[in-house]
Motif scaffolding. Structure first.
Motif, PDB file in Angstrom:
ATOM      1  N   GLY A 111     -10.069   1.214  -6.456  1.00  7.17           N
ATOM      2  CA  GLY A 111      -8.610   1.226  -6.434  1.00  7.17           C
ATOM      3  C   GLY A 111      -8.003   2.533  -5.965  1.00  7.17           C
ATOM      4  O   GLY A 111      -6.784   2.659  -5.895  1.00  7.17           O
ATOM      5  N   SER A 112      -8.830   3.519  -5.631  1.00  7.77           N
ATOM      6  CA  SER A 112      -8.291   4.789  -5.160  1.00  7.77           C
ATOM      7  C   SER A 112      -7.951   4.684  -3.667  1.00  7.77           C
ATOM      8  O   SER A 112      -8.524   3.878  -2.935  1.00  7.77           O
ATOM      9  N   ILE A 113      -7.015   5.510  -3.230  1.00 12.99           N
ATOM     10  CA  ILE A 113      -6.638   5.534  -1.819  1.00 12.99           C
ATOM     11  C   ILE A 113      -7.729   6.275  -1.051  1.00 12.99           C
ATOM     12  O   ILE A 113      -8.046   7.424  -1.352  1.00 12.99           O
ATOM     13  N   VAL A 114      -8.299   5.598  -0.056  1.00 15.67           N
ATOM     14  CA  VAL A 114      -9.352   6.197   0.762  1.00 15.67           C
ATOM     15  C   VAL A 114      -8.741   6.873   1.984  1.00 15.67           C
ATOM     16  O   VAL A 114      -9.096   7.994   2.317  1.00 15.67           O
ATOM     17  N   ARG A 115      -7.828   6.196   2.658  1.00 17.11           N
ATOM     18  CA  ARG A 115      -7.161   6.738   3.852  1.00 17.11           C
ATOM     19  C   ARG A 115      -5.742   6.208   3.920  1.00 17.11           C
ATOM     20  O   ARG A 115      -5.451   5.122   3.437  1.00 17.11           O
ATOM     21  N   ARG A 116      -4.854   6.979   4.536  1.00 16.30           N
ATOM     22  CA  ARG A 116      -3.511   6.520   4.879  1.00 16.30           C
ATOM     23  C   ARG A 116      -3.493   6.279   6.375  1.00 16.30           C
ATOM     24  O   ARG A 116      -4.089   7.043   7.133  1.00 16.30           O
ATOM     25  N   GLY A 117      -2.817   5.222   6.801  1.00 12.31           N
ATOM     26  CA  GLY A 117      -2.743   4.930   8.220  1.00 12.31           C
ATOM     27  C   GLY A 117      -1.389   4.390   8.622  1.00 12.31           C
ATOM     28  O   GLY A 117      -0.704   3.740   7.834  1.00 12.31           O
ATOM     29  N   GLU A 118      -1.019   4.670   9.861  1.00 12.65           N
ATOM     30  CA  GLU A 118       0.244   4.205  10.414  1.00 12.65           C
ATOM     31  C   GLU A 118      -0.038   3.077  11.404  1.00 12.65           C
ATOM     32  O   GLU A 118      -0.869   3.219  12.297  1.00 12.65           O
ATOM     33  N   VAL A 119       0.649   1.957  11.229  1.00 16.08           N
ATOM     34  CA  VAL A 119       0.510   0.842  12.157  1.00 16.08           C
ATOM     35  C   VAL A 119       1.185   1.251  13.470  1.00 16.08           C
ATOM     36  O   VAL A 119       2.365   1.581  13.484  1.00 16.08           O
TER      37      VAL A 119
END
Length: 93
Positions: free
Chosen positions: A71-79
């Motif tokens: 449940g932890s955030i692995v990566r942030r990404g922009e579409v």
């Protein structure tokens, strides 16, 4: 203008700077505000981004959080593009 006085043609497509690896792996993303969650398939991935396919209806936000198994955030990404249920994502620092 370039060094020869000729007009430069603007690039209309993004140039990939790293190789993509085909993975076809299930994953989960959430919207930036955490209000929406969707199951996806990561079709291919590189250090800079990924091509994903939404299993659930696509999220409306432009920034997604890729979640780890715990449940932890692995990566942030922009579409950066969408076509039907497919999307291209550029990873953010």
């Amino acid at each position: 203008m370039d060094s020869h006085g000729e007009a430069k043609t603007p690039k209309t497509t993004l140039q990939r700077t790293s190789r993509r690896q085909t993975v076809k792996s299930p994953a989960v993303v959430t919207s930036e505000d955490g209000g929406e969650t969707a199951r996806i398939i990561v079709a291919d991935i590189s250090v800079n981004g990924a091509r994903i396919t939404f299993v659930d209806p696509p999220l409306t936000g432009a920034v997604l959080h890729f979640m780890g198994a715990n449940g932890s955030i692995v990566r942030r990404g922009e579409v950066i593009w969408r076509k039907g249920d497919d999307a291209g994502v550029r990873f953010l620092a």
